[in-house]
Design a protein around this motif. Structure first.
Motif, PDB file in Angstrom:
ATOM      1  N   THR A 117      33.200 -61.347  57.554  1.00 16.29           N
ATOM      2  CA  THR A 117      32.665 -61.000  56.235  1.00 16.29           C
ATOM      3  C   THR A 117      31.350 -60.240  56.341  1.00 16.29           C
ATOM      4  N   ASP A 118      30.566 -60.508  57.388  1.00 18.73           N
ATOM      5  CA  ASP A 118      29.306 -59.792  57.574  1.00 18.73           C
ATOM      6  C   ASP A 118      29.524 -58.299  57.740  1.00 18.73           C
ATOM      7  N   TYR A 119      30.710 -57.905  58.226  1.00 19.68           N
ATOM      8  CA  TYR A 119      31.007 -56.499  58.461  1.00 19.68           C
ATOM      9  C   TYR A 119      31.742 -55.865  57.287  1.00 19.68           C
ATOM     10  N   ILE A 120      32.408 -56.684  56.479  1.00 23.31           N
ATOM     11  CA  ILE A 120      33.092 -56.168  55.291  1.00 23.31           C
ATOM     12  C   ILE A 120      32.087 -55.773  54.220  1.00 23.31           C
ATOM     13  N   ASN A 121      30.981 -56.528  54.133  1.00 21.73           N
ATOM     14  CA  ASN A 121      29.989 -56.303  53.083  1.00 21.73           C
ATOM     15  C   ASN A 121      28.835 -55.442  53.569  1.00 21.73           C
ATOM     16  N   ASP A 122      28.154 -54.800  52.614  1.00 30.01           N
ATOM     17  CA  ASP A 122      26.926 -54.080  52.919  1.00 30.01           C
ATOM     18  C   ASP A 122      25.896 -55.091  53.411  1.00 30.01           C
ATOM     19  N   PRO A 123      25.341 -54.916  54.611  1.00 31.32           N
ATOM     20  CA  PRO A 123      24.406 -55.919  55.142  1.00 31.32           C
ATOM     21  C   PRO A 123      23.119 -56.039  54.333  1.00 31.32           C
ATOM     22  N   ARG A 124      22.814 -55.048  53.520  1.00 30.56           N
ATOM     23  CA  ARG A 124      21.596 -55.134  52.706  1.00 30.56           C
ATOM     24  C   ARG A 124      21.755 -56.090  51.540  1.00 30.56           C
ATOM     25  N   SER A 125      22.983 -56.332  51.140  1.00 31.05           N
ATOM     26  CA  SER A 125      23.223 -57.220  49.994  1.00 31.05           C
ATOM     27  C   SER A 125      23.934 -58.505  50.394  1.00 31.05           C
ATOM     28  N   GLY A 126      24.752 -58.442  51.464  1.00 37.08           N
ATOM     29  CA  GLY A 126      25.586 -59.585  51.788  1.00 37.08           C
ATOM     30  C   GLY A 126      26.760 -59.679  50.837  1.00 37.08           C
ATOM     31  N   GLY A 127      27.598 -60.664  51.059  1.00 35.56           N
ATOM     32  CA  GLY A 127      28.794 -60.817  50.244  1.00 35.56           C
ATOM     33  C   GLY A 127      28.706 -61.992  49.309  1.00 35.56           C
ATOM     34  N   LEU A 128      29.825 -62.299  48.691  1.00 42.00           N
ATOM     35  CA  LEU A 128      29.916 -63.441  47.793  1.00 42.00           C
ATOM     36  C   LEU A 128      30.819 -64.510  48.400  1.00 42.00           C
ATOM     37  N   SER A 129      32.092 -64.187  48.624  1.00 35.54           N
ATOM     38  CA  SER A 129      32.968 -65.136  49.293  1.00 35.54           C
ATOM     39  C   SER A 129      32.950 -64.871  50.793  1.00 35.54           C
ATOM     40  N   SER A 130      33.870 -65.522  51.514  1.00 38.70           N
ATOM     41  CA  SER A 130      34.005 -65.337  52.955  1.00 38.70           C
ATOM     42  C   SER A 130      35.476 -65.388  53.317  1.00 38.70           C
ATOM     43  N   VAL A 131      35.916 -64.501  54.209  1.00 38.10           N
ATOM     44  CA  VAL A 131      37.318 -64.500  54.632  1.00 38.10           C
ATOM     45  C   VAL A 131      37.576 -65.543  55.705  1.00 38.10           C
ATOM     46  N   GLN A 132      36.513 -66.236  56.169  1.00 39.64           N
ATOM     47  CA  GLN A 132      36.634 -67.347  57.123  1.00 39.64           C
ATOM     48  C   GLN A 132      35.769 -68.498  56.616  1.00 39.64           C
ATOM     49  N   GLU A 133      36.376 -69.379  55.820  1.00 40.68           N
ATOM     50  CA  GLU A 133      35.592 -70.393  55.133  1.00 40.68           C
ATOM     51  C   GLU A 133      34.916 -71.378  56.081  1.00 40.68           C
ATOM     52  N   VAL A 134      35.436 -71.548  57.293  1.00 40.60           N
ATOM     53  CA  VAL A 134      34.868 -72.535  58.201  1.00 40.60           C
ATOM     54  C   VAL A 134      33.595 -72.031  58.880  1.00 40.60           C
ATOM     55  N   TRP A 135      33.260 -70.754  58.670  1.00 43.10           N
ATOM     56  CA  TRP A 135      32.102 -70.179  59.359  1.00 43.10           C
ATOM     57  C   TRP A 135      30.772 -70.626  58.759  1.00 43.10           C
ATOM     58  N   GLY A 136      30.696 -70.837  57.469  1.00 37.03           N
ATOM     59  CA  GLY A 136      29.415 -70.900  56.767  1.00 37.03           C
ATOM     60  C   GLY A 136      28.524 -72.088  57.101  1.00 37.03           C
ATOM     61  N   ARG A 137      27.329 -72.063  56.545  1.00 39.26           N
ATOM     62  CA  ARG A 137      26.338 -73.141  56.619  1.00 39.26           C
ATOM     63  C   ARG A 137      25.691 -73.280  57.991  1.00 39.26           C
ATOM     64  N   GLY A 138      25.716 -72.201  58.789  1.00 43.57           N
ATOM     65  CA  GLY A 138      24.985 -72.241  60.053  1.00 43.57           C
ATOM     66  C   GLY A 138      25.839 -72.651  61.229  1.00 43.57           C
ATOM     67  N   GLN A 139      25.667 -71.953  62.341  1.00 51.46           N
ATOM     68  CA  GLN A 139      26.439 -72.234  63.548  1.00 51.46           C
ATOM     69  C   GLN A 139      25.632 -73.189  64.426  1.00 51.46           C
ATOM     70  N   THR A 140      25.838 -74.472  64.229  1.00 54.46           N
ATOM     71  CA  THR A 140      25.027 -75.461  64.923  1.00 54.46           C
ATOM     72  C   THR A 140      25.712 -76.822  64.879  1.00 54.46           C
ATOM     73  N   TRP A 141      25.205 -77.753  65.676  1.00 51.68           N
ATOM     74  CA  TRP A 141      25.647 -79.147  65.617  1.00 51.68           C
ATOM     75  C   TRP A 141      24.976 -79.847  64.443  1.00 51.68           C
ATOM     76  N   ARG A 142      25.721 -80.720  63.761  1.00 51.30           N
ATOM     77  CA  ARG A 142      25.161 -81.439  62.616  1.00 51.30           C
ATOM     78  C   ARG A 142      25.676 -82.873  62.560  1.00 51.30           C
ATOM     79  N   LEU A 143      24.821 -83.759  62.076  1.00 52.89           N
ATOM     80  CA  LEU A 143      25.265 -85.073  61.626  1.00 52.89           C
ATOM     81  C   LEU A 143      25.728 -84.884  60.187  1.00 52.89           C
ATOM     82  N   THR A 144      27.031 -84.768  60.002  1.00 50.25           N
ATOM     83  CA  THR A 144      27.593 -84.402  58.704  1.00 50.25           C
ATOM     84  C   THR A 144      27.831 -85.610  57.813  1.00 50.25           C
ATOM     85  N   GLN A 145      28.194 -86.741  58.388  1.00 48.32           N
ATOM     86  CA  GLN A 145      28.402 -87.969  57.613  1.00 48.32           C
ATOM     87  C   GLN A 145      27.829 -89.164  58.369  1.00 48.32           C
TER      88      GLN A 145
END
Length: 443
Positions: A117-145
């Protein structure tokens, strides 16, 4: 009797440290058996015994890849790959400690990869949705629950507290779509600076009142700390730098209709955030003259329309969703989607699934005006100028069709086709045609 209970409890807690795969153990399946719910099998029957003693495990892997066939901002972009690992355990504390109607859940997640999605959208504005929903919220380890849930009065009232995600309880439904514009937690997708969906957790909880087995009302209270998003802060548990609180309220009805007991999931909710944000209509000369609290509402309407051959695990369902956000502080002020999901389309493939959906995401007019005014103040009027702010105006539309192949009881493969019209709601960016594939494995 006491020593026997102590021994069982000791064995169960030792099993927690293994942190291997989970599922409902039904037999002593061998590893990689196509009939096993988990790739690692039943551990010579030990997993079944642990579950009977009150311990379940989850080790899940989700991969999503996507390739831009045509259109978008960057036409030459090839495939991008992203994934998520989830490691969890569920403890039935009534079985383990004699705590009546009490459950504990701990989950750690890790997200990795790149987002097409970063390449589909203009990088100056970013996008709204994402074609890969599992990507979002940061690429890192988390204590999720990391929460405790306690039932009272024969499960009429439930109280849940700890490190939680909002979307696991509110505006929730299970989805197999790869595009972010479909699935549960849509209120958080279009107000992600206030409503934190999976895998971002925060301190909070909810109280749920089950008026009947089908009708419930729940209220949540969630701490708002923006640094929860930051890479490397996935295990930061302090309450410092608190900005405010999110309070969602939801009324739900989950009926089973007719002789075939067709499943329904109807939810209507409202949220309020005490965090103050810029009022886009007050923008002038590079500054905002006002800030305001945030609020919004949502609807989720899901209903199975018919069953096939009297089997309500097969059949066609419809899902309609809508979100309305305040016009003062929200970049996206409204969203709507409609999806059809056909489970078990063929008698020989009773657990396969076909899904098709369309979604509209609208940009707040006041946000669009702010962008235009900023360009005027900066003396920039050409889209090709690197300092120009692309005008996000009107709506982005997302479409997807997928086929979910139930390869084994522990693995699914899901090819899909997506079409993104007006990516990022920027008229200068060409519509994008995307091919994707999702794989899910339960170890």
């Amino acid at each position: 009797m006491k020593s026997e209970f102590t021994l069982k409890r000791t064995v169960a807690f030792c099993g927690v440290g293994l942190l291997l795969a989970s599922g409902q153990a039904l037999a002593d399946y061998a590893p990689l058996s196509i009939d096993s719910p988990y790739a690692f099998g039943d551990w010579a029957g030990n997993r079944t015994q642990l579950e009977k003693d009150g311990v379940q495990f989850q080790v899940n892997y989700t991969m999503e890849s996507a390739s831009n066939f045509s259109g978008g901002y960057n036409h030459s972009t090839s495939a991008r790959y992203t994934d998520q690992w989830g490691f969890g355990t569920t403890l039935d504390l009534e079985k383990l400690l004699n705590w009546n109607d009490t459950q504990f859940q701990a989950t750690i997640t890790s997200r990795n990869g790149q987002n097409l999605t970063d390449y589909i959208n203009d990088p100056r504005s970013g996008g709204l949705s994402s074609v890969q929903e599992v990507w979002g919220r940061g690429q890192t380890w988390r204590l999720t629950q990391f929460w405790l849930n306690k039932g009272f009065f024969d499960h009429t009232v439930e109280v849940k507290a700890g490190r939680v995600t909002v979307g696991e309880d509110f505006d929730s439904w299970p989805s197999k779509f790869q595009n972010l514009a479909f699935g549960g937690g849509q209120a958080g997708n279009w107000r992600g600076d206030r409503w934190y969906n999976w895998p971002v957790s925060q301190w909070g909880g909810r109280v749920k009142v089950n008026f009947t087995p089908e009708v419930f009302l729940q209220v949540g209270f969630y701490n708002q700390t923006a640094s929860n998003y930051d890479t490397g802060n996935g295990f930061r548990l302090d309450g410092g730098h608190t900005e405010g609180n999110l309070v969602p309220v939801e009324l739900g009805w989950q009926p089973t209709l007719g002789a075939d007991k067709l499943q329904g999931n109807y939810r209507a909710g409202f949220y309020y955030s005490s965090v103050r944000g810029d009022n886009y209509s007050s923008y002038s000369n590079g500054e905002y003259g006002q800030d305001n609290h945030s609020y919004g509402g949502y609807l989720l309407l899901q209903q199975q329309l018919f069953a096939m051959g009297g089997d309500n695990k097969r059949g066609l369902s419809v899902v309609a969703q809508g979100v309305m956000n305040d016009h003062k502080t929200s970049k996206t002020d409204n969203y709507q989607s409609l999806a059809l999901v056909w489970t078990g389309p063929f008698e020989s493939r009773a657990e396969d699934e076909i899904g098709i959906g369309a979604a509209r995401i609208h940009v707040n007019d006041d946000y669009s005006k702010m962008l235009r005014q900023t360009n005027r103040e900066n003396g920039v009027n050409s889209y090709d100028n690197p300092t120009y702010l692309p005008i996000q105006s009107g709506s982005e539309y997302n479409y997807e069709i997928y086929y979910n192949a139930h390869v084994t009881n522990w693995m699914n493969l899901r090819p899909n086709l997506q079409y993104v019209a007006s990516p990022g709601a920027v008229s200068e960016v060409k519509d994008a045609f995307v091919g994707g594939i999702t794989a899910t494995i339960n170890f």
